[in-house]
Design an enzyme around this catalytic site. Structure first.
Site, PDB file in Angstrom:
ATOM      1  N   GLY A  98       5.858  78.542 111.308  1.00 61.46           N
ATOM      2  CA  GLY A  98       4.489  78.129 111.025  1.00 61.46           C
ATOM      3  C   GLY A  98       3.722  79.125 110.177  1.00 61.46           C
ATOM      4  O   GLY A  98       4.004  80.321 110.162  1.00 61.46           O
TER       5      GLY A  98
ATOM      6  N   ARG B 240      11.492  69.197 102.097  1.00 57.50           N
ATOM      7  CA  ARG B 240      11.252  67.961 101.345  1.00 57.50           C
ATOM      8  C   ARG B 240      11.723  68.040  99.893  1.00 57.50           C
ATOM      9  O   ARG B 240      11.813  67.035  99.200  1.00 57.50           O
ATOM     10  CB  ARG B 240       9.759  67.592 101.409  1.00 57.50           C
ATOM     11  CG  ARG B 240       9.325  67.132 102.795  1.00 57.50           C
ATOM     12  CD  ARG B 240       7.815  67.172 103.002  1.00 57.50           C
ATOM     13  NE  ARG B 240       7.325  68.526 103.286  1.00 57.50           N
ATOM     14  CZ  ARG B 240       6.059  68.822 103.565  1.00 57.50           C
ATOM     15  NH1 ARG B 240       5.146  67.871 103.571  1.00 57.50           N
ATOM     16  NH2 ARG B 240       5.697  70.073 103.818  1.00 57.50           N
TER      17      ARG B 240
ATOM     18  N   LEU C 172       2.191  83.123 101.218  1.00 58.80           N
ATOM     19  CA  LEU C 172       3.144  82.505 102.152  1.00 58.80           C
ATOM     20  C   LEU C 172       4.309  81.894 101.377  1.00 58.80           C
ATOM     21  O   LEU C 172       4.125  80.979 100.579  1.00 58.80           O
ATOM     22  CB  LEU C 172       2.434  81.407 102.965  1.00 58.80           C
ATOM     23  CG  LEU C 172       1.168  81.856 103.701  1.00 58.80           C
ATOM     24  CD1 LEU C 172       0.618  80.715 104.537  1.00 58.80           C
ATOM     25  CD2 LEU C 172       1.455  83.087 104.556  1.00 58.80           C
ATOM     26  N   ALA C 173       5.501  82.441 101.626  1.00 59.50           N
ATOM     27  CA  ALA C 173       6.677  81.975 100.880  1.00 59.50           C
ATOM     28  C   ALA C 173       7.910  81.933 101.769  1.00 59.50           C
ATOM     29  O   ALA C 173       9.030  82.059 101.300  1.00 59.50           O
ATOM     30  CB  ALA C 173       6.915  82.884  99.678  1.00 59.50           C
TER      31      ALA C 173
ATOM     32  N   ARG D  50      22.010  79.582  68.434  1.00 62.45           N
ATOM     33  CA  ARG D  50      22.300  80.192  69.736  1.00 62.45           C
ATOM     34  C   ARG D  50      21.880  81.652  69.741  1.00 62.45           C
ATOM     35  O   ARG D  50      21.365  82.176  68.760  1.00 62.45           O
ATOM     36  CB  ARG D  50      23.774  80.016  70.049  1.00 62.45           C
ATOM     37  CG  ARG D  50      24.143  78.547  70.251  1.00 62.45           C
ATOM     38  CD  ARG D  50      25.637  78.326  70.154  1.00 62.45           C
ATOM     39  NE  ARG D  50      26.351  79.209  71.066  1.00 62.45           N
ATOM     40  CZ  ARG D  50      27.654  79.470  70.975  1.00 62.45           C
ATOM     41  NH1 ARG D  50      28.370  78.923  69.987  1.00 62.45           N
ATOM     42  NH2 ARG D  50      28.229  80.285  71.828  1.00 62.45           N
TER      43      ARG D  50
END
Ligand code: UD1
Ligand code: CA
Length: 489
Positions: free
Chosen positions: A86, A21, A14-15, A341
């Site tokens: 949901g 939040r 589920l994503a 670098r």
């Protein structure tokens, strides 16, 4: 249970949620944790179980999440959630993505990143052993706030799950939480998901309602209690994200310590999940070993060092430095305060010392750039020593150019190499030289005008100053000791 009864396994991740939040532009499941997006940890765990198919349900920032999933696990099938919100709706659509698959479906939350495959294998085994319709993973938490609670009857059997926002005070006092990870039979999902409504505090179709519905239908609900409750942590905000990072890091540090790496201060050492070490590496405090960095046996890294996607050779020493996409050879010496670098390559026994920046350059075997230097787009041969303050002027405002420095070159302090330029093998340069033309092998290159001293200038032009007085005193002392006039320099 015999093998012939083992049902095939599929996984739904589920994503699709917004992750409100987090208060972030970045979708929650893409927030990085130990060098990988949250959902990457979940996909990795899912793949470790070798299911027949992995479906990932997406919606919020759909393109970005789908692209990340394709990069992380090309075999995963991406399915879109519609505007019914949901976790229940997400699984309903994920199930469609499984086509005519029949067997056990493991549902994982994209924001629960710390669960390990063995925990899930045990959950699947419980589900099969108990012939359950639904098997959920629970955890007993000292602070259960925010999670769904697992409600049991007097006999201890699970009755249903209640979300925090829908819970009575009495229910909220339960300390057993739903980890958001379940095994369902496809059959149970197909029968019960259509029955799930949205009459709850969040107006969402809760996957958790399937538990109560299955129970009322007289089906068996099994539970696996997470052996390590912390591993059930769900990441909903950045407080939980940092907590997840701390827990995962502690796990990673312990794993490498057991593999023979000395890590002096686990609390201030951060190691990404893809970094690797050989035994007898020492990592000193305040050090980050990030990305796909590899560190060979006997190297010492830190303190106060960050390495990202670097390759460090055996017995190298890297102190108080920052390096990204650099290769540091065996026994090479870096820092303190070096900045390597992308494309910096130090051959074996080479040195990039204090306040030295290196980019897209090779420092040959045993060659040293010890102090205060910028080396960019440069090839340095073997046995070279550059004096303090060497600068390769690689950029003329239009393009970058290369500097080539042959074997055994020794440069004076404070040289500028104006690229494109070549210094032949064995050549030497004087202090302060600005090298604009190629230097032949074995030549001495001088570019600074000969020094001229104007005697008595200070006393003549700045009479009465402290400098003039000091000069006069020094001269009379010199004359007294020599008894002669000072020779002109
Ligand atoms: C959920 C559970 C809760 C459990 C907790 C564990 C439900 C209703 N609640 O709550 O019982 O204790 O996880 O961490 O399932 N998602 C979708 N589509 C959606 C909504 C969410 O795919 O419409 C995904 C999210 O991206 C996330 C996961 O489902 O990866 C969980 O969603 P979230 O909103 O975080 O649920 P919680 O409130 O944490
Ligand atoms: Ca959550």
């Amino acid at each position: 249970m015999s093998e012939t009864q083992t049902a095939p396994l599929a996984v739904i991740v589920l994503a699709a949620g917004q992750g409100t939040r987090m208060r972030s532009r970045l979708p929650k499941v893409l927030h990085p944790l130990a060098g990988r997006p949250l959902v990457g940890h979940v996909l990795d765990t899912a793949a470790a179980l070798s299911p027949v198919r992995i479906v990932v349900v997406v919606r919020h920032e759909r393109e970005q999440v789908a692209r990340a999933v394709a990069d992380l696990l090309p075999d995963a099938v991406v399915v879109d959630q519609d505007d019914v919100p949901g976790t229940g709706r997400a699984v309903e659509l994920g199930l469609d993505g499984l086509g005519d698959f029949a067997g056990d479906v493991l549902v994982l939350s994209g924001d629960v990143p710390l669960l390990e495959p063995v925990t899930l294998e045990a959950l699947i085994a419980t589900h099969r052993d108990r012939s359950a319709s639904v098997t959920l993973l629970s955890a007993v938490l000292a602070e259960p706030a925010g999670y769904g609670r697992v409600l049991r009857d007097a006999a201890g059997d699970v009755e249903r799950i209640v979300e925090q926002k829908d819970a009575t005070d009495h229910e909220a006092a339960v300390d057993e939480i739903n980890a958001g990870v379940y095994v369902f039979t496809t059959d149970a999902l197909r029968r019960h998901l259509p029955e799930v409504g949205q009459a709850n505090a969040q107006g969402e179709k809760y996957l958790t309602d399937v538990v109560g519905i299955a129970r009322r239908a007289g089906e068996r609900i099994a539970v696996g209690i997470a052996p390590d409750p912390a591993a059930a942590l769900g990441v909903n905000d950045r407080v939980q994200l940092s907590e997840a990072a701390r827990l995962l890091n502690a796990r990673t540090v312990r794993r490498w310590q057991r593999a023979g790496v000395s890590i002096l201060d686990p609390a201030t050492t951060w190691i990404d999940v893809d970094a690797t070490f050989e035994p007898d590496v020492t990592v000193l405090p305040n050090t980050q070993i990030l990305g796909a960095t590899t560190i060979a046996a006997g190297a010492t890294i830190g303190p106060d060092t960050s390495l990202t996607d670097c390759e460090v050779g055996a017995d190298a020493v890297v102190r108080r430095s920052d390096a990204t996409l650099a290769v540091i050879g065996a026994r090479a010496n870096v820092g303190p305060f070096a900045y390597l670098r992308a494309g910096a390559i130090l051959a074996d026994d080479a040195k990039a010392g204090t306040f030295v920046e290196v980019k897209n350059s090779t420092i040959g075997e045993g060659s040293k750039v010890p102090h205060l230097s910028y080396i960019g787009d440069t090839t340095i041969g073997r046995g070279v020593n550059l004096g303090a303050g060497a600068i390769t002027a690689n950029y003329d405002d239009i393009a970058k150019h290369r500097t080539e420095i042959g074997d055994e070159v020794h440069s004076g302090s404070h040289n500028v190499f104006v690229a494109p330029v070549r210094i032949g093998a064995g050549a030497k340069t004087g202090a302060g030289a600005v090298i604009r033309k190629d230097v032949p092998a074995g030549a001495l290159a001088l570019s600074v005008a000969p020094q001229r001293n104007v005697e008595g200038w200070v006393e003549n032009n700045r009479p009465g100053t402290a400098a003039a007085d000091a000069a006069a005193r020094a001269r009379s002392a010199q004359e007294t000791s020599d008894g002669t006039q000072r020779q002109d320099g």
